[in-house]
Design a protein around this motif. Structure first.
Motif, mmCIF file in Angstrom:
data_model
loop_
_atom_site.group_PDB
_atom_site.id
_atom_site.type_symbol
_atom_site.label_atom_id
_atom_site.label_comp_id
_atom_site.label_asym_id
_atom_site.label_seq_id
_atom_site.Cartn_x
_atom_site.Cartn_y
_atom_site.Cartn_z
ATOM 1 N N LYS A 1 -0.284 -7.432 -4.337
ATOM 2 C CA LYS A 1 -1.129 -6.277 -4.640
ATOM 3 C C LYS A 1 -2.304 -6.218 -3.671
ATOM 4 O O LYS A 1 -2.623 -5.153 -3.144
ATOM 5 N N ALA A 2 -2.949 -7.353 -3.443
ATOM 6 C CA ALA A 2 -4.089 -7.398 -2.531
ATOM 7 C C ALA A 2 -3.664 -7.017 -1.117
ATOM 8 O O ALA A 2 -4.356 -6.241 -0.438
ATOM 9 N N ILE B 1 -1.084 -5.162 -0.192
ATOM 10 C CA ILE B 1 -0.717 -3.745 -0.148
ATOM 11 C C ILE B 1 -1.946 -2.856 -0.221
ATOM 12 O O ILE B 1 -2.066 -1.880 0.526
ATOM 13 N N ARG B 2 -2.882 -3.185 -1.104
ATOM 14 C CA ARG B 2 -4.119 -2.396 -1.188
ATOM 15 C C ARG B 2 -4.864 -2.412 0.138
ATOM 16 O O ARG B 2 -5.386 -1.394 0.581
ATOM 17 N N SER B 3 -4.920 -3.577 0.773
ATOM 18 C CA SER B 3 -5.587 -3.710 2.064
ATOM 19 C C SER B 3 -4.890 -2.871 3.132
ATOM 20 O O SER B 3 -5.533 -2.169 3.915
ATOM 21 N N ILE C 1 -2.963 -0.244 2.681
ATOM 22 C CA ILE C 1 -3.148 1.178 2.381
ATOM 23 C C ILE C 1 -4.538 1.619 2.827
ATOM 24 O O ILE C 1 -4.700 2.694 3.406
ATOM 25 N N ALA C 2 -5.542 0.796 2.577
ATOM 26 C CA ALA C 2 -6.912 1.133 2.977
ATOM 27 C C ALA C 2 -7.029 1.228 4.496
ATOM 28 O O ALA C 2 -7.712 2.117 5.016
ATOM 29 N N GLU D 1 0.456 5.312 2.232
ATOM 30 C CA GLU D 1 1.202 4.320 1.463
ATOM 31 C C GLU D 1 2.376 3.743 2.245
ATOM 32 O O GLU D 1 3.305 3.206 1.665
ATOM 33 N N LEU E 1 4.328 -1.731 -4.520
ATOM 34 C CA LEU E 1 3.798 -0.488 -3.949
ATOM 35 C C LEU E 1 3.980 0.672 -4.922
ATOM 36 O O LEU E 1 3.044 1.455 -5.142
ATOM 37 N N GLU F 1 1.433 0.456 -7.521
ATOM 38 C CA GLU F 1 0.072 0.713 -7.048
ATOM 39 C C GLU F 1 -0.153 2.181 -6.690
ATOM 40 O O GLU F 1 -1.277 2.608 -6.523
ATOM 41 N N SER F 2 0.910 2.934 -6.578
ATOM 42 C CA SER F 2 0.817 4.335 -6.191
ATOM 43 C C SER F 2 0.042 5.132 -7.233
ATOM 44 O O SER F 2 0.250 4.982 -8.432
ATOM 45 N N GLU F 3 -0.837 5.974 -6.745
ATOM 46 C CA GLU F 3 -1.610 6.821 -7.663
ATOM 47 C C GLU F 3 -0.728 7.861 -8.334
ATOM 48 O O GLU F 3 -1.076 8.401 -9.375
#
Length: 72
Positions: free
Chosen positions: A23-24, A26-28, A30-31, A36, A49, A52-54
């Motif tokens: 998660k960390a 993937i979030r990194s 994406i940022a 995505e 992913l 984590e998708s909005e």
């Protein structure tokens, strides 16, 4: 029976850690990218992913992801 419980607990702890790490990552990613699109293309990364998708309406919690991954 005791051995099976210890093995299950160890696998559960390992997978929970892997979910948190992925998660960390993937979030990194994406940022950094602003999208995505991620560099990893394995099933586990894609599952995380998607979670984590909005756009995801009903995401799995960490325990559900662990159960799903260990039952594959």
């Amino acid at each position: 029976m005791q051995y099976a419980k210890k093995a299950h607990d160890a696998l559960d702890a390992f997978m929970r850690h892997q979910v948190a790490v992925r998660k960390a990552e993937i979030r990194s990613e994406i940022a950094e990218n602003g999208s995505e699109e991620i560099s990893r293309n394995d099933v586990f990364s894609r599952l995380v992913l998607a979670n984590e998708s909005e756009a995801e309406k009903l995401p799995l919690d960490d325990q559900e992801m662990v159960v799903f991954c260990t039952s594959m």
